[in-house]
Enzyme design. Sequence first.
Site, short mmCIF file in Angstrom:
data_model
loop_
_atom_site.label_atom_id
_atom_site.label_comp_id
_atom_site.label_asym_id
_atom_site.label_seq_id
_atom_site.Cartn_x
_atom_site.Cartn_y
_atom_site.Cartn_z
N PRO A 114 -7.25 17.02 4.81
CA PRO A 114 -6.35 17.45 5.84
C PRO A 114 -5.65 16.28 6.52
CG PRO A 114 -8.64 18.06 6.28
CD PRO A 114 -8.63 17.00 5.28
N GLU A 115 -4.37 16.40 6.67
CA GLU A 115 -3.65 15.49 7.56
C GLU A 115 -3.52 16.23 8.89
OE1 GLU A 115 -0.46 13.31 5.78
OE2 GLU A 115 -1.20 13.67 3.77
#
Length: 268
Positions: free
Chosen positions: A2-3
């Site tokens: 995840p960013e």
Amino acid sequence: MPELPEVETTRRGIASHLAQATVRQVIVRTPRLRWPIPELPIAGQPLLAIERRAKYLLFRFPNGTLLVHLGMTGSLRVLTRPQAVQAHEHVDIEWVDGRILRYRDPRRFGAFLWTDSDPEQHPLLARLAPEPLCAQFDTDWLTRKLARRSTPIKVAIMDAQCVVGVGNIYASESLFRAGISPLRPAASLNANEIARLLAEIRSTLAAAIAAGGTTLRDYVDSDGKAGYFSLQCAVYDRAGLPCPHCGQVVAQTRQAQRATYWCPHCQH
DNA sequence: AGGAAAACCTGCGTGC
DNA sequence: TGCACGCAGGTTTTCC
């Protein structure tokens, strides 16, 4: 994995389901994540809020804060009824109403940490750059952080002391949108380019958060893939394919042990 | 100090 | 089919 947009989407996805909830117990099946999971003194405690700082989720309780990082492959979902534990589902937070917040993380690069003081002062958070969508993240800040740095600009914007929330996908995408080559030394950007890059980092992250909101899959009782949503990338993972702007071939290289994608015709 | 590389893990696709 | 290898959306730690 995840960013920042995925972490924010996760936060929003689970927050409404856990509002006002009180913890019954924490079940740690696999204590070895990025660091060993410490004792979490939250049984009987009500959840006050779920906040986000960079890619960390902050679960606020009256007696302290649970810091959660999803690493590369972490995800969280809310179960409304008991469900068989699958592989890599390392932690459950069980609430008094019977719901379960279940953490899954195949690679175990994620983290569960506890602090009973100001989380902003925690060693992992204290030196982070300002939130990219807040006013403190401005051209003055970015100019100062890029000054005299010989490291490539793509590597620099993935440094959390310079910019937070930009991971490997959005680093390439932001530079494409700003028309700046990822290979440029950080200090070689002029004021105009810094302003453009900052604006594109902001708009790329904001658009991805909005996309997460529109394509948001259910964070409740979902199949365990919660946390991911489809991204339309201009250059990321498109080596050899045509640049959507000019049609020339997208190039790929490696920087700081990470894949970088860019259009040599559009980015200088 | 800045910068490069190693480290932490599992899973998946590729090529022999 | 099996196996070795490289790669994966992160970040800290170590080394030069």
